[in-house]
Design a protein around this motif. Structure first.
Motif, PDB file in Angstrom:
ATOM      1  N   THR A  36       0.850  -1.193   0.000  1.00 57.52           N
ATOM      2  CA  THR A  36       0.000   0.000   0.000  1.00 57.52           C
ATOM      3  C   THR A  36       0.886   1.243   0.000  1.00 57.52           C
ATOM      4  OG1 THR A  36      -1.733  -1.169   1.196  1.00 57.52           O
ATOM      5  CG2 THR A  36      -1.838   1.241   1.160  1.00 57.52           C
ATOM      6  N   THR A 106      -2.977   0.669  -3.725  1.00 53.75           N
ATOM      7  CA  THR A 106      -2.634  -0.683  -3.250  1.00 53.75           C
ATOM      8  C   THR A 106      -2.287  -1.549  -4.456  1.00 53.75           C
ATOM      9  OG1 THR A 106      -4.088  -0.472  -1.338  1.00 53.75           O
ATOM     10  CG2 THR A 106      -3.419  -2.705  -1.975  1.00 53.75           C
ATOM     11  N   ARG A 108      -1.394  -5.349  -5.673  1.00 51.68           N
ATOM     12  CA  ARG A 108      -1.647  -6.687  -5.149  1.00 51.68           C
ATOM     13  C   ARG A 108      -1.257  -7.745  -6.193  1.00 51.68           C
ATOM     14  NH1 ARG A 108      -4.971  -7.896  -1.050  1.00 51.68           N
ATOM     15  NH2 ARG A 108      -5.884  -5.804  -1.215  1.00 51.68           N
TER      16      ARG A 108
END
Length: 810
Positions: A36, A106, A108
């Motif tokens: 993040t 963020t 991922r």
């Protein structure tokens, strides 16, 4: 990345702070699947993340790694978007250019285990103009610096200082303007912007607009007659272009009358024009349509667009197609040399040993068969297939009036039947113990080395085919299969991989039934991977029994592609491809993933054909009348590799009627070996009998005769029949003459090498035609030779003379 206008010299003190950039990098893996990015909230600064590259790290596996980014869109909603789908063999790195996002962001690792490295720039900028122009913040003075970098995000409303004059620009009216118009408005102001008075809660959100805004709307015919006050409401501004809004703002002196108070029950889009509503509905429909393209098992997401697919690059074909060096080195001028590459001397000795062992156990006066007799037996089987006599009885083949002399001349009918009856490939006394481990114990000692020889002689081309071959058999067999689509219907099933261009049988495996009590799952995938072991750079064509999504993925890892039909009940297919209701004839629907393409084609009303391919990455359709997709056209070209092998083998098959399944498999092995021998011979001699259409029949007939000739020559007794006796005597006489000719040539060679030079007029015992006479006149043989060069000369080319004259060259 950033926006800078050199003409904006009236903006507040910005020269004191500049845009700063720092390197950014993070690594994602199965242990740390997300990261993040967010700036320091205590500082009065704006943080941006500019992504540049996404690449795989060291030690990554052969799998797909999907990277997803979560950030805010222009409406302030948090959304997740995949930005890369990486694979070591296809796409190890992706360049994103200048992909700028505002914190918080963020990153991922959605799928895969990584490691994946994401790199870019961390941008730090001073607070935007909107935060400085809010009530309570410091106003922009006239002595501001002229060069402040400003980060402008797409579709974001900016608050700027008003233009000079009595008109004030508020944030609400500039929400639909472009960044250039906003900049012009900012740069043309010399006054401080005074915030509007606090609006009453009962007033509409647009009631604070100044009253001197006008708008000329000629396209919508909303202008009223002269003398009547023209009014521009927010609804009309929303549907106008930015240039029209700017003109209206600068030319209007009339007061604006606010619209009626908006009902609280209406949503936020109720004041927007119908065009924007229709666009939102289309976006929602597209999103719903995209969600529905999911497989039945909910594990695979398909897309009707091929934009997300990787480009297919065919790997080099390994091993190199064609004859191997071993085959080229061992093939001679004899056709039997090709057959000996498959039925080696070790296999022949095994058959002899087990057959003689069985004969001694069951016959009182057994005489061991020799290798010549066994090869003669194989030659008679091939000749029976060439003469289309495999269904004819043995009595008919050996009968004098209607039978062929070659059968009676090679061996007696009784001898042929005795060999066929006692033919064995293993020790029958130890078979019961071996049957518990393998049902193929009766043929396994011969089958395994024979199959290994297939791949050592020839390598297939770029296209191969895997399919079932059914060897017809109706006797007792624990693994006999019923296949109604095959001509024989009942028999022994053999998995076969064949070359598409030549139908060469490269690999074979017998299906011996269920190994366990439960049904085998993924049998088709296992068989194809087993058959293609050792190949690279090929395209495997299969039918709907083998085709699956997992198989295509595994073949790609082995650097091979897959093309095949798919059963409509497969769970990896989306429902859109299976449903045919309402579809037009000759229509095609495509679905794509990153590596797979599926097409549903409707050849006639109410029926569709579904195919899957990892080779075709585009939705290409033929321009012919049938409008077939290219996947179907390529499948039709390559699907008949094994079927053509069955047709060729069955045309001149040597199979005889028998109740023993090992003997049936041996007959099929002999047929396949003969066909593969023909492929090797024609590849090595491409011009052999090129003008004849029945080359294979000629090859099999010559091959059979080469096998039976040694058996004919060693016969001690002449057959009783006149035709068979004449056939044997002619063969033996030809062999004797050939031996004499060879012995005379050898004797002459020895004599010419050892004897001293001949005197003039000397004669030899060997007769030969005159070497100076033309071919048309060479009828008689002579013994006279030239004393100097050793050529044979007749009387017409010989002159008598003394030694002195001959020595002087006169």
């Amino acid at each position: 990345m950033s926006y800078h206008d050199e003409e904006s010299s009236d903006i507040g003190p910005v020269g004191q702070s500049k845009l700063e950039s720092f390197l950014f990098s993070c690594e994602l893996s199965s242990k740390v699947p997300f990261y993040t990015f967010q700036g320091d909230e205590e500082e009065d600064l704006e943080h941006f993340l500019e992504l540049r590259t996404v690449c795989l790290g060291e030690g990554c596996k052969e799998e797909s790694n999907v990277v997803e980014v979560t950030a805010m869109n222009h409406q302030g909603k948090t959304i997740s978007v995949p930005i890369a789908n990486l694979h070591t063999s296809c796409l190890p790195m992706v360049s994103l250019g200048e992909f700028e996002l505002k914190a918080p962001v963020t990153i991922r690792l959605k799928a895969g285990t990584g490691p994946v490295t994401v790199s870019g720039l961390h941008l730090i900028a001073p607070p935007s103009a909107s935060s400085r122009n809010q009530p309570g913040s410091a106003a922009l003075g006239p002595d501001a610096s002229a060069a402040e970098p400003k980060l402008l995000e797409p579709r974001q409303a900016h608050s700027v200082t008003p233009a000079s004059g009595s008109r004030n620009s508020s944030p609400g009216c500039l929400a639909s303007c472009t960044p250039d118009e906003v900049s012009d408005s900012v740069c043309s102001s010399d006054e401080e912007w005074a915030p509007p008075p606090k609006k009453d809660s009962s007033e509409d959100e647009y009631s604070s607009f100044p009253g001197d805004y006008k708008m000329e709307d000629e396209d919508d015919n909303l202008m009223e007659t002269e003398g009547i006050k023209r009014v521009s409401s927010p609804d009309s501004l929303a549907s106008s272009t930015p240039d029209e809004v700017s003109d209206s703002l600068c030319s209007s002196d009339a007061e604006w009358e606010p619209s009626a108070k908006q009902d609280s029950s209406e949503d936020e889009y109720s004041s927007f024009p119908e065009d924007y509503k229709m666009e939102d509905e289309d976006d929602n429909l597209m999103e719903i349509e995209r969600i529905e393209w999911v497989s039945k098992n909910k594990s695979i997401k398909w897309s009707p667009s091929a934009e997300q697919m990787y480009r297919y690059v065919q790997a080099p074909t390994k091993p190199v197609p064609g004859l191997t060096k071993y085959a080229k080195r061992n093939i001679t001028d004899q056709l039997t040399s090709c057959l000996d590459l498959f039925l080696t001397n070790d296999m022949i000795q095994l058959i002899l040993k087990m057959t003689n062992l069985e004969g001694k156990r069951t016959e009182n006066h057994w005489k061991d068969i020799t290798e010549t007799e066994l090869r003669g037996f194989l030659g008679l089987l091939l000749l029976a297939g060439v003469y289309r006599s495999r269904g004819e009885s043995t009595h008919s083949l050996w009968e004098e009036p209607i039978g062929r002399p070659v059968f009676r001349g090679t061996m007696s009918r009784k001898k042929f039947e005795l060999i066929a009856t006692k033919l064995r490939f293993d020790d029958k006394l130890t078979r019961r113990k071996r049957l518990s481990d393998n049902k193929l114990a009766a043929i396994l000692p011969l089958w395994e080395p024979w199959v290994q020889r297939l791949s050592h002689m020839f390598n297939p081309g770029a296209d191969v085919c895997v399919d079932e071959q059914l060897v017809g058999f109706k006797g007792r067999c624990s693994f006999r299969q019923y296949m109604p689509s095959k001509p024989a219907k009942y028999g022994i099933k053999i998995w076969t991989l064949a070359d598409v261009s030549t139908s060469y049988a490269w690999n074979m495996a017998i299906y011996s039934g269920k190994e366990e009590a439960s049904r085998e799952v993924g049998q088709g995938k296992r068989v194809v991977l087993q058959m293609t072991q050792g190949l690279e750079g090929r395209t495997v064509t299969i039918d709907n029994f083998f085709t699956s999504y997992e198989l295509g993925t595994e073949l790609l890892k082995r650097k091979m592609a897959m093309v095949g039909t798919v059963r409509k009940g497969k769970p990896e297919l989306p429902p859109q491809l299976v449903n045919v209701s309402g579809r037009e004839v000759l229509s095609s629907i495509f679905a794509h993933t990153a590596t797979h393409t599926v097409v549903s084609y409707v050849p006639k009303k109410g029926k569709n054909v579904v195919l899957m391919s990892t080779k075709h990455r585009e939705a290409s359709i033929s321009e012919e009348v049938h409008k077939k997709p290219m996947i179907i056209l390529d499948y039709n070209k390559s699907k008949g590799g094994v079927d053509n092998l069955d047709k060729c083998v069955g045309t001149y098959s040597c199979r005889r009627k028998t109740s023993r399944w090992p003997l049936t498999l041996f007959y099929n092995m002999l047929d396949v070996s003969a066909y593969n021998s023909y492929v090797l011979w024609t590849c090595l001699h491409p011009n052999w009998e090129i003008k004849k259409k029945y080359r294979r029949r000629i090859f099999l007939e010559l091959l059979g005769k080469e096998l039976v000739i040694p058996c004919i020559l060693q016969r001690e007794r002449i057959p009783r029949g006149p035709s068979a006796a004449a056939f044997v005597q002619a063969a033996q006489a030809a062999m004797v003459e050939e031996k004499e000719s060879c012995s005379e040539d050898a004797k002459e060679a020895r004599t010419s090498a050892e004897a001293p030079p001949l005197s003039p007029g000397a004669k030899l015992t060997t007769r030969r035609p005159c070497e100076l006479c033309p071919e048309s006149m060479k009828k008689s043989r002579v013994r006279n030779v030239c004393a100097k060069c050793g050529k044979f000369l007749c009387k017409d080319h010989t002159w008598k003379g003394c030694g002195t004259c001959l020595a002087g060259g006169q």
